[in-house]
Design a protein around this motif. Structure first.
Motif, PDB file in Angstrom:
ATOM      1  N   ASN A 155       7.938 -21.383   7.366  1.00  0.00           N
ATOM      2  CA  ASN A 155       6.580 -21.459   6.848  1.00  0.00           C
ATOM      3  C   ASN A 155       6.236 -20.121   6.217  1.00  0.00           C
ATOM      4  OD1 ASN A 155       6.034 -24.085   7.745  1.00  0.00           O
ATOM      5  ND2 ASN A 155       5.424 -23.342   9.767  1.00  0.00           N
ATOM      6  N   VAL A 156       5.700 -20.170   5.027  1.00  0.00           N
ATOM      7  CA  VAL A 156       5.323 -18.944   4.340  1.00  0.00           C
ATOM      8  C   VAL A 156       3.831 -18.993   4.013  1.00  0.00           C
ATOM      9  CG1 VAL A 156       5.632 -17.527   2.290  1.00  0.00           C
ATOM     10  CG2 VAL A 156       7.600 -18.663   3.328  1.00  0.00           C
ATOM     11  N   VAL A 157       3.119 -17.961   4.404  1.00  0.00           N
ATOM     12  CA  VAL A 157       1.699 -17.870   4.092  1.00  0.00           C
ATOM     13  C   VAL A 157       1.498 -16.611   3.256  1.00  0.00           C
ATOM     14  CG1 VAL A 157      -0.617 -17.607   5.014  1.00  0.00           C
ATOM     15  CG2 VAL A 157       1.045 -19.044   6.216  1.00  0.00           C
ATOM     16  N   VAL A 158       0.957 -16.776   2.082  1.00  0.00           N
ATOM     17  CA  VAL A 158       0.667 -15.631   1.214  1.00  0.00           C
ATOM     18  C   VAL A 158      -0.846 -15.469   1.141  1.00  0.00           C
ATOM     19  CG1 VAL A 158       0.860 -14.666  -1.105  1.00  0.00           C
ATOM     20  CG2 VAL A 158       2.758 -16.009  -0.144  1.00  0.00           C
ATOM     21  N   THR A 159      -1.330 -14.321   1.550  1.00  0.00           N
ATOM     22  CA  THR A 159      -2.755 -14.027   1.523  1.00  0.00           C
ATOM     23  C   THR A 159      -3.010 -12.979   0.454  1.00  0.00           C
ATOM     24  OG1 THR A 159      -2.917 -14.473   3.889  1.00  0.00           O
ATOM     25  CG2 THR A 159      -4.729 -13.246   2.874  1.00  0.00           C
ATOM     26  N   MET A 160      -3.939 -13.293  -0.428  1.00  0.00           N
ATOM     27  CA  MET A 160      -4.268 -12.346  -1.502  1.00  0.00           C
ATOM     28  C   MET A 160      -5.705 -11.872  -1.336  1.00  0.00           C
ATOM     29  SD  MET A 160      -2.441 -14.245  -4.703  1.00  0.00           S
ATOM     30  CE  MET A 160      -2.573 -12.823  -5.774  1.00  0.00           C
ATOM     31  N   LYS A 161      -5.893 -10.564  -1.444  1.00  0.00           N
ATOM     32  CA  LYS A 161      -7.223  -9.982  -1.346  1.00  0.00           C
ATOM     33  C   LYS A 161      -7.661  -9.497  -2.718  1.00  0.00           C
ATOM     34  CE  LYS A 161      -6.973  -8.250   3.399  1.00  0.00           C
ATOM     35  NZ  LYS A 161      -7.042  -7.028   4.234  1.00  0.00           N
ATOM     36  N   THR A 162      -8.920  -9.618  -2.988  1.00  0.00           N
ATOM     37  CA  THR A 162      -9.469  -9.082  -4.219  1.00  0.00           C
ATOM     38  C   THR A 162      -9.905  -7.653  -3.982  1.00  0.00           C
ATOM     39  OG1 THR A 162     -10.268 -11.265  -4.912  1.00  0.00           O
ATOM     40  CG2 THR A 162     -11.260  -9.347  -5.984  1.00  0.00           C
TER      41      THR A 162
END
Length: 68
Positions: free
Chosen positions: A59-66
């Protein structure tokens, strides 16, 4: 594992992460060496170069922040 970005013309490698095979849940937090500037039309993908046969599920979770 390579993190890649598509800008509408071509895919380019943004960064890479080495994952060790494990039978347990492993969380690896990776902050990109340089901030990734993306447009709304850009796409991000995670490219697995190889997966060990012992790996049953990934499982891969990519979290992007602004960043402003």
């Amino acid at each position: 594992v390579q993190i890649e970005r598509y800008n509408g013309i071509a895919w380019s490698i943004v960064d890479s992460v080495t994952l060790a095979v494990s039978n347990t849940t492993k969380v690896i937090n990776k902050t990109l060496a340089t901030p990734l500037v993306v447009e709304t039309s850009d796409r991000i993908r995670v490219n697995f170069l190889a997966i060990d046969s012992a790996a049953k599920m990934v499982n891969v979770v990519v979290t992007m922040k602004t960043i402003e």
